[in-house]
Design a protein around this motif. Structure first.
Motif, short mmCIF file in Angstrom:
data_model
loop_
_atom_site.label_atom_id
_atom_site.label_comp_id
_atom_site.label_asym_id
_atom_site.label_seq_id
_atom_site.Cartn_x
_atom_site.Cartn_y
_atom_site.Cartn_z
N ILE A 201 -37.33 10.04 -9.48
CA ILE A 201 -35.90 10.34 -9.58
C ILE A 201 -35.33 10.36 -8.17
CG2 ILE A 201 -34.15 11.92 -10.44
CD1 ILE A 201 -36.18 13.07 -12.36
N ASP A 202 -34.54 9.38 -7.85
CA ASP A 202 -33.94 9.20 -6.53
C ASP A 202 -32.58 9.90 -6.55
OD1 ASP A 202 -32.63 8.30 -4.25
OD2 ASP A 202 -33.31 6.23 -4.45
N VAL A 203 -32.53 11.12 -5.96
CA VAL A 203 -31.31 11.94 -6.00
C VAL A 203 -30.59 11.78 -4.67
CG1 VAL A 203 -30.36 14.23 -6.38
CG2 VAL A 203 -32.50 13.55 -7.53
N ARG A 204 -29.38 11.27 -4.71
CA ARG A 204 -28.61 10.99 -3.50
C ARG A 204 -27.90 12.27 -3.04
NH1 ARG A 204 -28.45 5.26 -3.61
NH2 ARG A 204 -30.45 4.73 -4.57
N THR A 205 -28.39 12.85 -1.96
CA THR A 205 -27.92 14.15 -1.51
C THR A 205 -27.22 14.06 -0.16
OG1 THR A 205 -30.08 14.63 -0.51
CG2 THR A 205 -29.72 15.39 -2.78
N ASP A 206 -26.61 15.17 0.21
CA ASP A 206 -25.79 15.26 1.42
C ASP A 206 -26.63 15.76 2.58
OD1 ASP A 206 -23.82 15.54 3.31
OD2 ASP A 206 -22.68 17.07 2.20
N ILE A 207 -26.77 14.95 3.62
CA ILE A 207 -27.56 15.37 4.78
C ILE A 207 -26.90 16.52 5.52
CG2 ILE A 207 -26.55 13.81 6.50
CD1 ILE A 207 -29.49 13.32 7.47
N GLU A 208 -25.61 16.73 5.34
CA GLU A 208 -24.92 17.83 6.00
C GLU A 208 -25.16 19.17 5.31
OE1 GLU A 208 -23.67 17.29 8.80
OE2 GLU A 208 -23.37 15.12 8.82
N ALA A 209 -25.67 19.14 4.08
CA ALA A 209 -25.93 20.39 3.36
C ALA A 209 -27.11 21.12 4.00
CB ALA A 209 -26.23 20.09 1.89
N ARG A 210 -26.91 22.37 4.30
CA ARG A 210 -27.93 23.16 4.99
C ARG A 210 -28.70 24.05 4.02
NH1 ARG A 210 -29.79 20.98 8.71
NH2 ARG A 210 -29.03 19.27 7.42
N ALA A 211 -30.00 24.05 4.17
CA ALA A 211 -30.83 24.99 3.41
C ALA A 211 -30.61 26.40 3.94
CB ALA A 211 -32.30 24.60 3.54
N PRO A 212 -30.96 27.42 3.14
CA PRO A 212 -30.84 28.80 3.63
C PRO A 212 -31.58 28.98 4.95
CG PRO A 212 -31.27 28.79 1.28
CD PRO A 212 -31.41 27.36 1.73
N GLU A 213 -30.98 29.78 5.80
CA GLU A 213 -31.58 30.04 7.12
C GLU A 213 -32.06 31.48 7.20
OE1 GLU A 213 -29.02 28.92 10.27
OE2 GLU A 213 -28.88 26.81 9.63
#
Length: 559
Positions: free
Chosen positions: A541-553
Protein backbone atom coordinates in the motif's frame (compact mmCIF):
# COMPACT_ATOMS: atom_id res chain seq x y z
CA UNK A 1 27.21 -53.70 20.59
CA UNK A 2 27.47 -52.45 17.04
CA UNK A 3 28.93 -49.16 16.06
CA UNK A 4 26.61 -46.18 15.80
CA UNK A 5 25.54 -45.49 12.21
CA UNK A 6 27.42 -42.68 10.52
CA UNK A 7 25.76 -39.88 8.62
CA UNK A 8 27.09 -36.94 6.66
CA UNK A 9 27.43 -33.51 8.20
CA UNK A 10 24.67 -32.31 5.89
CA UNK A 11 22.30 -35.07 7.05
CA UNK A 12 23.13 -34.39 10.70
CA UNK A 13 22.66 -30.61 10.42
CA UNK A 14 19.37 -30.92 8.54
CA UNK A 15 18.08 -33.54 10.96
CA UNK A 16 19.03 -31.43 13.96
CA UNK A 17 17.36 -28.25 12.66
CA UNK A 18 14.20 -30.19 11.83
CA UNK A 19 14.16 -31.98 15.19
CA UNK A 20 14.64 -28.66 16.97
CA UNK A 21 11.43 -27.20 15.54
CA UNK A 22 12.75 -24.87 12.87
CA UNK A 23 10.11 -24.20 10.24
CA UNK A 24 12.29 -22.03 7.97
CA UNK A 25 15.94 -21.27 7.33
CA UNK A 26 17.14 -18.26 5.36
CA UNK A 27 20.04 -18.14 2.93
CA UNK A 28 21.70 -16.74 -0.15
CA UNK A 29 23.16 -19.22 -2.61
CA UNK A 30 25.62 -20.88 -2.86
CA UNK A 31 25.97 -22.57 0.51
CA UNK A 32 24.87 -25.77 2.27
CA UNK A 33 23.10 -27.12 -0.81
CA UNK A 34 22.91 -30.77 0.38
CA UNK A 35 21.71 -29.55 3.79
CA UNK A 36 19.00 -27.38 2.26
CA UNK A 37 17.79 -30.20 0.05
CA UNK A 38 17.63 -32.47 3.09
CA UNK A 39 15.75 -29.81 5.04
CA UNK A 40 13.13 -29.56 2.30
CA UNK A 41 12.58 -33.31 2.47
CA UNK A 42 12.13 -33.01 6.25
CA UNK A 43 9.51 -30.27 5.94
CA UNK A 44 11.71 -27.28 6.80
CA UNK A 45 11.33 -24.50 4.24
CA UNK A 46 14.51 -22.96 2.85
CA UNK A 47 13.94 -19.27 2.07
CA UNK A 48 16.21 -18.02 -0.70
CA UNK A 49 16.68 -14.25 -0.33
CA UNK A 50 18.28 -11.80 -2.76
CA UNK A 51 20.83 -10.28 -0.38
CA UNK A 52 22.59 -11.52 2.73
CA UNK A 53 21.35 -8.56 4.79
CA UNK A 54 17.75 -9.27 3.85
CA UNK A 55 18.22 -12.93 4.77
CA UNK A 56 19.63 -11.91 8.17
CA UNK A 57 16.72 -9.52 8.79
CA UNK A 58 14.29 -12.36 8.05
CA UNK A 59 16.11 -14.64 10.48
CA UNK A 60 16.26 -11.85 13.06
CA UNK A 61 12.49 -11.32 13.14
CA UNK A 62 11.90 -15.07 12.99
CA UNK A 63 13.99 -15.42 16.14
CA UNK A 64 12.28 -12.56 17.93
CA UNK A 65 8.78 -13.90 17.23
CA UNK A 66 9.45 -17.63 17.73
CA UNK A 67 11.97 -17.54 20.58
CA UNK A 68 14.09 -20.07 18.66
CA UNK A 69 17.20 -18.89 16.86
CA UNK A 70 16.66 -17.71 13.32
CA UNK A 71 19.11 -19.60 11.11
CA UNK A 72 20.79 -17.80 8.20
CA UNK A 73 23.53 -18.94 5.86
CA UNK A 74 25.82 -17.58 3.14
CA UNK A 75 28.86 -18.79 1.28
CA UNK A 76 32.32 -17.44 2.01
CA UNK A 77 32.16 -14.40 -0.25
CA UNK A 78 28.85 -13.37 1.34
CA UNK A 79 30.20 -13.45 4.89
CA UNK A 80 30.95 -9.73 5.05
CA UNK A 81 27.45 -8.82 3.91
CA UNK A 82 25.94 -11.29 6.35
CA UNK A 83 27.98 -9.89 9.25
CA UNK A 84 26.81 -6.36 8.40
CA UNK A 85 23.22 -7.52 8.66
CA UNK A 86 23.75 -8.90 12.15
CA UNK A 87 24.13 -5.42 13.63
CA UNK A 88 20.40 -5.02 14.16
CA UNK A 89 20.03 -8.44 15.75
CA UNK A 90 22.92 -7.62 18.08
CA UNK A 91 21.46 -4.28 19.11
CA UNK A 92 17.97 -5.74 19.55
CA UNK A 93 19.25 -8.79 21.49
CA UNK A 94 17.80 -11.26 19.03
CA UNK A 95 18.69 -14.97 18.74
CA UNK A 96 20.28 -15.67 15.35
CA UNK A 97 22.63 -18.44 14.25
CA UNK A 98 24.74 -17.32 11.28
CA UNK A 99 26.38 -20.04 9.21
CA UNK A 100 29.06 -19.19 6.67
CA UNK A 101 31.28 -21.18 4.40
CA UNK A 102 35.00 -20.50 4.46
CA UNK A 103 37.93 -21.97 2.63
CA UNK A 104 39.90 -24.41 4.78
CA UNK A 105 43.22 -23.71 6.47
CA UNK A 106 45.27 -24.86 3.50
CA UNK A 107 43.80 -22.02 1.40
CA UNK A 108 44.23 -19.27 3.98
CA UNK A 109 46.80 -16.46 3.60
CA UNK A 110 47.39 -17.43 -0.04
CA UNK A 111 45.19 -14.89 -1.89
CA UNK A 112 42.41 -17.44 -2.20
CA UNK A 113 39.63 -16.25 -4.52
CA UNK A 114 36.89 -14.28 -2.71
CA UNK A 115 38.37 -14.98 0.71
CA UNK A 116 38.95 -12.49 3.55
CA UNK A 117 39.40 -13.10 7.26
CA UNK A 118 35.99 -13.81 8.78
CA UNK A 119 36.72 -13.57 12.50
CA UNK A 120 37.13 -9.76 12.57
CA UNK A 121 33.90 -9.30 10.61
CA UNK A 122 31.81 -11.10 13.23
CA UNK A 123 33.62 -10.01 16.37
CA UNK A 124 31.49 -6.92 17.02
CA UNK A 125 28.10 -8.48 16.22
CA UNK A 126 28.17 -11.94 17.84
CA UNK A 127 28.54 -13.21 21.39
CA UNK A 128 30.05 -16.50 20.20
CA UNK A 129 31.88 -17.34 16.99
CA UNK A 130 33.78 -20.51 16.13
CA UNK A 131 35.31 -22.37 13.23
CA UNK A 132 33.94 -25.79 12.38
CA UNK A 133 36.88 -27.49 10.69
CA UNK A 134 35.29 -30.91 10.25
CA UNK A 135 31.92 -32.61 10.59
CA UNK A 136 32.87 -34.40 13.81
CA UNK A 137 33.02 -31.01 15.57
CA UNK A 138 29.60 -29.87 14.36
CA UNK A 139 27.40 -31.47 17.08
CA UNK A 140 29.39 -29.92 19.91
CA UNK A 141 29.68 -26.48 18.33
CA UNK A 142 26.08 -26.21 17.12
CA UNK A 143 24.83 -27.10 20.59
CA UNK A 144 27.14 -24.53 22.15
CA UNK A 145 26.16 -21.84 19.64
CA UNK A 146 22.45 -22.52 20.04
CA UNK A 147 22.68 -22.41 23.84
CA UNK A 148 24.62 -19.16 23.70
CA UNK A 149 22.11 -17.55 21.32
CA UNK A 150 19.12 -18.08 23.62
CA UNK A 151 20.84 -17.34 26.95
CA UNK A 152 20.72 -13.83 28.38
CA UNK A 153 21.94 -11.58 26.94
CA UNK A 154 20.25 -13.07 23.88
CA UNK A 155 22.37 -12.24 20.85
CA UNK A 156 23.59 -13.62 17.51
CA UNK A 157 26.20 -16.35 17.19
CA UNK A 158 28.30 -17.53 14.25
CA UNK A 159 29.70 -20.81 12.96
CA UNK A 160 32.30 -20.68 10.18
CA UNK A 161 32.01 -23.99 8.33
CA UNK A 162 35.02 -25.11 6.33
CA UNK A 163 34.52 -25.23 2.58
CA UNK A 164 33.60 -22.37 0.27
CA UNK A 165 30.00 -23.59 0.42
CA UNK A 166 30.59 -25.48 3.73
CA UNK A 167 31.18 -28.66 1.72
CA UNK A 168 34.06 -29.88 3.88
CA UNK A 169 31.75 -30.09 6.90
CA UNK A 170 28.76 -31.29 4.87
CA UNK A 171 30.65 -34.19 3.29
CA UNK A 172 32.33 -35.32 6.50
CA UNK A 173 30.91 -37.96 8.81
CA UNK A 174 29.10 -37.60 12.14
CA UNK A 175 28.79 -40.51 14.52
CA UNK A 176 25.87 -39.37 16.66
CA UNK A 177 22.14 -38.91 16.03
CA UNK A 178 20.70 -35.48 15.19
CA UNK A 179 20.26 -33.19 18.19
CA UNK A 180 16.88 -32.00 19.41
CA UNK A 181 17.48 -28.49 20.75
CA UNK A 182 13.81 -27.47 20.80
CA UNK A 183 13.84 -27.02 24.58
CA UNK A 184 16.41 -24.24 24.28
CA UNK A 185 14.33 -21.13 23.67
CA UNK A 186 14.92 -17.52 24.66
CA UNK A 187 15.28 -16.71 27.48
CA UNK A 188 16.81 -20.06 28.36
CA UNK A 189 17.14 -19.48 32.11
CA UNK A 190 14.66 -17.76 34.43
CA UNK A 191 16.73 -17.20 37.52
CA UNK A 192 15.14 -16.18 40.80
CA UNK A 193 16.36 -13.06 42.62
CA UNK A 194 18.34 -12.90 45.86
CA UNK A 195 15.88 -12.73 48.81
CA UNK A 196 17.85 -9.95 50.53
CA UNK A 197 17.72 -7.83 47.36
CA UNK A 198 13.98 -8.44 47.11
CA UNK A 199 13.53 -7.33 50.72
CA UNK A 200 15.56 -4.18 50.10
CA UNK A 201 13.51 -3.39 46.99
CA UNK A 202 10.23 -3.95 48.82
CA UNK A 203 11.32 -1.60 51.59
CA UNK A 204 12.37 1.09 49.12
CA UNK A 205 9.16 0.76 47.10
CA UNK A 206 7.03 0.82 50.21
CA UNK A 207 8.58 4.06 51.39
CA UNK A 208 8.73 5.81 48.01
CA UNK A 209 6.26 8.14 46.40
CA UNK A 210 5.92 9.07 42.75
CA UNK A 211 7.23 5.72 41.51
CA UNK A 212 7.68 5.22 37.76
CA UNK A 213 8.09 1.78 36.17
CA UNK A 214 10.17 1.68 32.97
CA UNK A 215 9.97 -1.64 31.13
CA UNK A 216 12.48 -2.42 28.41
CA UNK A 217 13.42 -5.02 25.85
CA UNK A 218 14.46 -7.48 28.57
CA UNK A 219 10.96 -7.29 30.01
CA UNK A 220 9.57 -7.96 26.55
CA UNK A 221 11.79 -11.02 26.19
CA UNK A 222 10.66 -12.24 29.61
CA UNK A 223 7.00 -11.75 28.74
CA UNK A 224 6.14 -10.06 32.02
CA UNK A 225 3.44 -7.66 30.85
CA UNK A 226 0.83 -8.93 33.30
CA UNK A 227 3.29 -8.63 36.19
CA UNK A 228 4.27 -5.09 35.16
CA UNK A 229 0.62 -4.03 35.18
CA UNK A 230 0.05 -5.83 38.46
CA UNK A 231 2.92 -3.95 40.04
CA UNK A 232 1.69 -0.67 38.55
CA UNK A 233 -1.69 -1.21 40.21
CA UNK A 234 -0.11 -2.20 43.54
CA UNK A 235 2.22 0.81 43.57
CA UNK A 236 -0.16 3.30 41.88
CA UNK A 237 2.68 3.85 39.41
CA UNK A 238 2.62 4.91 35.76
CA UNK A 239 4.31 2.58 33.27
CA UNK A 240 6.70 3.69 30.55
CA UNK A 241 8.30 1.40 27.99
CA UNK A 242 11.20 1.49 25.60
CA UNK A 243 10.35 1.40 21.91
CA UNK A 244 11.26 -2.29 21.75
CA UNK A 245 8.78 -3.06 24.56
CA UNK A 246 6.00 -0.94 23.03
CA UNK A 247 3.48 -3.80 23.06
CA UNK A 248 4.48 -5.42 26.35
CA UNK A 249 1.31 -3.92 27.84
CA UNK A 250 -1.78 -2.53 26.08
CA UNK A 251 -0.73 0.91 24.95
CA UNK A 252 -4.05 2.56 25.81
CA UNK A 253 -4.15 1.14 29.35
CA UNK A 254 -4.80 3.93 31.89
CA UNK A 255 -1.52 3.19 33.70
CA UNK A 256 0.57 3.34 30.51
CA UNK A 257 2.17 6.70 29.69
CA UNK A 258 3.93 5.69 26.46
CA UNK A 259 7.39 5.17 25.02
CA UNK A 260 10.12 7.02 26.90
CA UNK A 261 13.29 8.69 25.66
CA UNK A 262 14.29 10.11 22.30
CA UNK A 263 11.54 8.42 20.27
CA UNK A 264 8.68 9.44 22.51
CA UNK A 265 5.63 11.66 22.74
CA UNK A 266 5.91 14.50 25.29
CA UNK A 267 4.02 12.97 28.26
CA UNK A 268 6.41 10.07 28.78
CA UNK A 269 9.53 12.09 29.45
CA UNK A 270 7.56 14.53 31.60
CA UNK A 271 6.38 11.65 33.76
CA UNK A 272 9.90 10.26 34.12
CA UNK A 273 11.26 13.70 35.00
CA UNK A 274 8.82 13.89 37.93
CA UNK A 275 9.71 10.46 39.34
CA UNK A 276 10.72 10.12 42.98
CA UNK A 277 11.92 6.55 42.37
CA UNK A 278 12.42 4.63 39.13
CA UNK A 279 11.94 0.90 38.79
CA UNK A 280 13.80 -0.31 35.69
CA UNK A 281 12.55 -3.70 34.48
CA UNK A 282 14.75 -5.36 31.86
CA UNK A 283 15.66 -1.92 30.62
CA UNK A 284 19.11 -0.76 29.59
CA UNK A 285 20.15 2.81 30.23
CA UNK A 286 21.41 3.83 26.82
CA UNK A 287 21.09 7.26 25.28
CA UNK A 288 17.80 6.56 23.51
CA UNK A 289 15.91 5.45 26.61
CA UNK A 290 17.36 8.27 28.74
CA UNK A 291 17.03 10.91 26.01
CA UNK A 292 20.75 11.51 25.87
CA UNK A 293 21.28 10.61 29.55
CA UNK A 294 19.13 13.55 30.66
CA UNK A 295 16.54 11.33 32.36
CA UNK A 296 15.79 10.41 35.06
CA UNK A 297 16.88 13.38 37.16
CA UNK A 298 20.28 13.00 38.87
CA UNK A 299 20.04 11.51 42.34
CA UNK A 300 16.70 9.77 41.88
CA UNK A 301 16.84 6.30 43.49
CA UNK A 302 16.79 3.44 41.00
CA UNK A 303 15.71 -0.14 41.54
CA UNK A 304 16.98 -2.15 38.62
CA UNK A 305 15.73 -5.60 37.58
CA UNK A 306 17.71 -7.43 34.93
CA UNK A 307 18.76 -10.94 33.93
CA UNK A 308 22.06 -9.61 32.59
CA UNK A 309 24.49 -8.61 35.38
CA UNK A 310 26.43 -6.36 33.01
CA UNK A 311 23.47 -3.98 32.75
CA UNK A 312 23.69 -2.89 36.39
CA UNK A 313 25.41 0.44 37.02
CA UNK A 314 26.25 0.79 33.33
CA UNK A 315 25.09 4.41 33.07
CA UNK A 316 23.01 4.98 36.20
CA UNK A 317 23.79 3.82 39.74
CA UNK A 318 21.45 1.11 41.01
CA UNK A 319 20.21 1.76 44.54
CA UNK A 320 18.98 -1.84 44.58
CA UNK A 321 20.06 -4.38 41.95
CA UNK A 322 17.84 -7.41 41.42
CA UNK A 323 19.52 -10.06 39.27
CA UNK A 324 17.06 -12.50 37.77
CA UNK A 325 14.48 -13.07 35.09
CA UNK A 326 12.21 -10.00 35.13
CA UNK A 327 9.02 -12.04 35.37
CA UNK A 328 10.39 -14.12 38.24
CA UNK A 329 11.57 -11.00 40.07
CA UNK A 330 8.26 -9.17 39.66
CA UNK A 331 6.33 -12.19 40.93
CA UNK A 332 8.45 -12.06 44.11
CA UNK A 333 7.97 -8.31 44.47
CA UNK A 334 4.20 -8.59 44.05
CA UNK A 335 4.01 -11.41 46.55
CA UNK A 336 5.87 -9.49 49.23
CA UNK A 337 4.37 -6.07 48.54
CA UNK A 338 0.78 -7.22 48.73
CA UNK A 339 -1.91 -4.60 48.32
CA UNK A 340 -1.47 -1.52 50.45
CA UNK A 341 -3.42 1.70 50.49
CA UNK A 342 -1.35 4.16 48.48
CA UNK A 343 -1.79 7.70 47.26
CA UNK A 344 -2.75 7.62 43.58
CA UNK A 345 -2.22 11.35 42.96
CA UNK A 346 0.90 10.86 40.84
CA UNK A 347 -0.74 8.15 38.74
CA UNK A 348 -3.64 10.51 38.11
CA UNK A 349 -1.23 13.31 37.16
CA UNK A 350 0.47 11.03 34.67
CA UNK A 351 -2.84 9.90 33.19
CA UNK A 352 -3.92 13.55 32.86
CA UNK A 353 -0.73 14.40 30.95
CA UNK A 354 -1.39 11.52 28.56
CA UNK A 355 -5.04 12.47 28.14
CA UNK A 356 -4.14 16.10 27.46
CA UNK A 357 -1.61 15.09 24.83
CA UNK A 358 -4.00 12.63 23.18
CA UNK A 359 -6.62 15.37 22.97
CA UNK A 360 -4.10 17.74 21.39
CA UNK A 361 -3.14 15.27 18.68
CA UNK A 362 -6.67 14.00 18.01
CA UNK A 363 -7.37 16.42 15.12
CA UNK A 364 -4.37 15.05 13.24
CA UNK A 365 -5.60 11.49 13.70
CA UNK A 366 -8.74 12.39 11.77
CA UNK A 367 -7.12 14.84 9.37
CA UNK A 368 -8.47 15.00 5.82
CA UNK A 369 -5.40 16.85 4.53
CA UNK A 370 -3.63 15.87 1.34
CA UNK A 371 -0.87 14.91 1.01
CA UNK A 372 -1.87 12.64 3.88
CA UNK A 373 -0.73 13.35 7.42
CA UNK A 374 1.00 10.15 8.65
CA UNK A 375 -0.84 10.62 11.94
CA UNK A 376 -4.07 9.76 10.10
CA UNK A 377 -2.37 6.67 8.71
CA UNK A 378 -1.43 5.66 12.27
CA UNK A 379 -5.03 6.02 13.43
CA UNK A 380 -6.31 3.88 10.58
CA UNK A 381 -3.77 1.15 11.33
CA UNK A 382 -4.76 1.20 15.02
CA UNK A 383 -8.34 0.58 13.97
CA UNK A 384 -7.59 -2.03 11.30
CA UNK A 385 -4.87 -4.25 12.79
CA UNK A 386 -6.43 -7.35 14.38
CA UNK A 387 -5.78 -8.05 18.05
CA UNK A 388 -3.34 -10.85 17.17
CA UNK A 389 -1.58 -8.82 14.51
CA UNK A 390 2.15 -8.15 14.40
CA UNK A 391 3.31 -4.65 13.49
CA UNK A 392 6.87 -4.51 12.12
CA UNK A 393 8.38 -1.02 12.00
CA UNK A 394 11.52 0.33 10.40
CA UNK A 395 13.99 2.63 12.11
CA UNK A 396 13.96 6.41 12.48
CA UNK A 397 10.67 8.14 11.79
CA UNK A 398 8.93 4.80 11.24
CA UNK A 399 9.75 3.91 14.84
CA UNK A 400 8.53 7.27 16.12
CA UNK A 401 5.23 7.27 14.20
CA UNK A 402 4.39 3.69 15.18
CA UNK A 403 5.72 3.99 18.72
CA UNK A 404 3.71 7.08 19.61
CA UNK A 405 0.51 7.05 17.55
CA UNK A 406 -0.43 3.42 16.86
CA UNK A 407 -2.22 1.68 19.72
CA UNK A 408 -1.66 -2.04 20.26
CA UNK A 409 -3.31 -4.56 22.56
CA UNK A 410 -0.91 -7.52 22.42
CA UNK A 411 2.78 -8.36 22.25
CA UNK A 412 2.77 -7.77 18.51
CA UNK A 413 5.37 -5.07 17.84
CA UNK A 414 8.81 -5.55 16.32
CA UNK A 415 11.03 -2.64 15.45
CA UNK A 416 14.36 -2.06 13.78
CA UNK A 417 17.10 -1.41 16.28
CA UNK A 418 18.77 1.00 13.88
CA UNK A 419 19.16 -0.53 10.40
CA UNK A 420 17.30 1.33 7.67
CA UNK A 421 15.45 -1.06 5.38
CA UNK A 422 15.10 -3.76 8.05
CA UNK A 423 11.32 -3.84 8.28
CA UNK A 424 10.16 -5.43 5.02
CA UNK A 425 12.47 -8.47 5.08
CA UNK A 426 11.84 -8.73 8.83
CA UNK A 427 8.09 -8.79 8.21
CA UNK A 428 8.58 -11.79 5.92
CA UNK A 429 10.58 -13.53 8.66
CA UNK A 430 7.94 -12.70 11.26
CA UNK A 431 5.26 -14.22 9.04
CA UNK A 432 7.35 -17.39 8.64
CA UNK A 433 7.52 -17.67 12.44
CA UNK A 434 3.81 -16.91 12.94
CA UNK A 435 1.97 -18.00 9.78
CA UNK A 436 -1.47 -17.72 11.35
CA UNK A 437 -1.05 -14.13 12.53
CA UNK A 438 -1.57 -11.04 10.34
CA UNK A 439 1.70 -9.14 9.79
CA UNK A 440 1.79 -5.48 8.81
CA UNK A 441 5.00 -3.68 7.94
CA UNK A 442 5.44 0.10 8.25
CA UNK A 443 8.28 1.35 6.10
CA UNK A 444 9.24 4.74 4.79
CA UNK A 445 9.96 5.02 1.09
CA UNK A 446 13.66 5.52 1.81
CA UNK A 447 13.72 2.26 3.75
CA UNK A 448 11.59 0.31 1.30
CA UNK A 449 14.00 1.06 -1.55
CA UNK A 450 16.65 -1.03 0.23
CA UNK A 451 15.11 -4.46 -0.29
CA UNK A 452 12.55 -4.19 -3.08
CA UNK A 453 13.87 -7.44 -4.53
CA UNK A 454 12.35 -9.37 -1.63
CA UNK A 455 8.95 -8.75 -3.21
CA UNK A 456 9.99 -11.56 -5.52
CA UNK A 457 10.73 -13.74 -2.48
CA UNK A 458 7.28 -13.01 -1.06
CA UNK A 459 5.63 -13.90 -4.37
CA UNK A 460 7.67 -17.05 -5.00
CA UNK A 461 7.10 -18.49 -1.53
CA UNK A 462 3.56 -17.19 -0.97
CA UNK A 463 4.45 -15.20 2.15
CA UNK A 464 1.56 -12.84 2.86
CA UNK A 465 2.28 -9.57 4.64
CA UNK A 466 0.83 -6.08 4.29
CA UNK A 467 3.53 -3.52 3.55
CA UNK A 468 2.48 0.08 4.15
CA UNK A 469 4.92 2.52 2.55
CA UNK A 470 4.86 5.97 4.11
CA UNK A 471 5.81 7.59 0.80
CA UNK A 472 6.81 11.23 1.31
CA UNK A 473 9.39 11.18 -1.49
CA UNK A 474 12.37 11.65 0.76
CA UNK A 475 14.02 11.12 4.11
CA UNK A 476 11.46 12.94 6.23
CA UNK A 477 12.99 12.78 9.69
CA UNK A 478 15.90 15.10 8.92
CA UNK A 479 14.17 17.24 6.31
CA UNK A 480 13.43 20.42 8.36
CA UNK A 481 16.89 20.47 9.92
CA UNK A 482 18.63 20.13 6.58
CA UNK A 483 16.46 22.79 5.03
CA UNK A 484 17.43 25.18 7.80
CA UNK A 485 21.08 24.22 7.39
CA UNK A 486 20.76 25.04 3.69
CA UNK A 487 19.68 28.57 4.53
CA UNK A 488 16.05 27.75 3.80
CA UNK A 489 16.99 26.91 0.24
CA UNK A 490 14.62 23.99 -0.45
CA UNK A 491 16.26 23.15 -3.77
CA UNK A 492 19.68 22.73 -2.17
CA UNK A 493 18.21 20.65 0.65
CA UNK A 494 16.15 18.56 -1.77
CA UNK A 495 19.28 17.58 -3.67
CA UNK A 496 20.48 15.78 -0.54
CA UNK A 497 17.32 14.29 0.98
CA UNK A 498 14.44 14.26 -1.53
CA UNK A 499 13.62 11.58 -4.08
CA UNK A 500 11.81 12.08 -7.33
CA UNK A 501 8.05 11.64 -7.68
CA UNK A 502 8.41 8.75 -10.08
CA UNK A 503 8.52 5.85 -7.58
CA UNK A 504 5.19 4.01 -7.74
CA UNK A 505 5.59 1.22 -5.22
CA UNK A 506 2.19 -0.24 -6.06
CA UNK A 507 3.24 -0.58 -9.70
CA UNK A 508 6.53 -2.13 -8.61
CA UNK A 509 4.61 -4.69 -6.55
CA UNK A 510 2.40 -5.49 -9.54
CA UNK A 511 5.55 -5.93 -11.59
CA UNK A 512 6.47 -8.77 -9.24
CA UNK A 513 3.03 -10.31 -9.64
CA UNK A 514 1.70 -8.99 -6.33
CA UNK A 515 -1.08 -6.60 -5.45
CA UNK A 516 -0.33 -2.90 -5.16
CA UNK A 517 -2.59 -0.07 -4.03
CA UNK A 518 -1.92 3.67 -4.23
CA UNK A 519 -3.65 5.76 -1.57
CA UNK A 520 -3.75 9.52 -2.05
CA UNK A 521 -6.85 10.41 0.01
CA UNK A 522 -7.27 9.75 3.74
CA UNK A 523 -10.68 8.18 3.29
CA UNK A 524 -9.16 5.48 1.12
CA UNK A 525 -6.75 4.22 3.78
CA UNK A 526 -9.28 2.09 5.70
CA UNK A 527 -10.63 0.13 2.71
CA UNK A 528 -7.10 -0.42 1.41
CA UNK A 529 -6.01 -1.85 4.78
CA UNK A 530 -9.13 -3.99 5.02
CA UNK A 531 -8.60 -5.48 1.56
CA UNK A 532 -4.87 -6.03 2.10
CA UNK A 533 -5.31 -7.73 5.46
CA UNK A 534 -7.86 -10.09 3.91
CA UNK A 535 -5.54 -11.05 1.04
CA UNK A 536 -3.59 -14.28 0.94
CA UNK A 537 -0.51 -12.67 -0.58
CA UNK A 538 1.79 -9.75 0.07
CA UNK A 539 0.13 -6.42 -0.70
CA UNK A 540 1.97 -3.11 -0.97
CA UNK A 541 0.00 0.00 0.00
CA UNK A 542 1.75 3.11 -1.30
CA UNK A 543 0.42 5.96 0.89
CA UNK A 544 1.30 9.42 -0.41
CA UNK A 545 2.12 11.48 2.67
CA UNK A 546 3.32 14.97 3.52
CA UNK A 547 7.05 15.29 4.20
CA UNK A 548 6.34 18.48 6.16
CA UNK A 549 4.21 16.57 8.69
CA UNK A 550 6.17 16.14 11.90
CA UNK A 551 6.03 13.12 14.16
CA UNK A 552 5.61 13.74 17.91
CA UNK A 553 8.74 15.15 19.49
CA UNK A 554 10.02 14.21 22.94
CA UNK A 555 9.93 16.52 25.89
CA UNK A 556 13.45 17.61 26.80
CA UNK A 557 14.15 18.64 30.40
CA UNK A 558 15.65 22.06 30.87
CA UNK A 559 19.18 22.08 32.22
Amino acid sequence: MGERPMMTGAEWLAGSLAASGQSHVFFVDAVLRPTLLALSRLGVKPVLAHTEKAAVYMADAYGRVSGRPGVVAAQSVGAANLAAGLQDAWLARSPVIALTGRKPHAAQHRNAYQEVAHAPLFQAVTKFSAEVAEAAHLPRLLRQAWAAAVSVPVRPVHLDLHGLMAEVVEQGRVAEPPADLSALVAPRFRGAPDPDAVAAAVAALGAARRIVIVAGDGAMLSGCGAEVLGLAEALEAPVLTTLGARALVPTAHPRVAGVVGSYSAPPANKVLEQAGLVLLVGCDTGDQMTHGWRLPRPGVPIIQVDADPLEFDRSLPATVALLGDPRAVLVELLDQLGRQARDDAFAREAAALVAEWRASVAPRLSSDATPIDPARLCAEISAALPADGILVADTGYSGIWTGTLIDLTTQGYQRAAGSLGWAFPAALGAKCAAPDRPVLCWSGDGAFHYHLAELETAKRLGIAVVCVVNNNQGFGQGWPNLRRAAGNDPAAAAELLRFGDHADFAAIARGFGLRGIVVERPEDIAPALRDALAAKETVVIDVRTDIEARAPEPYTPTE
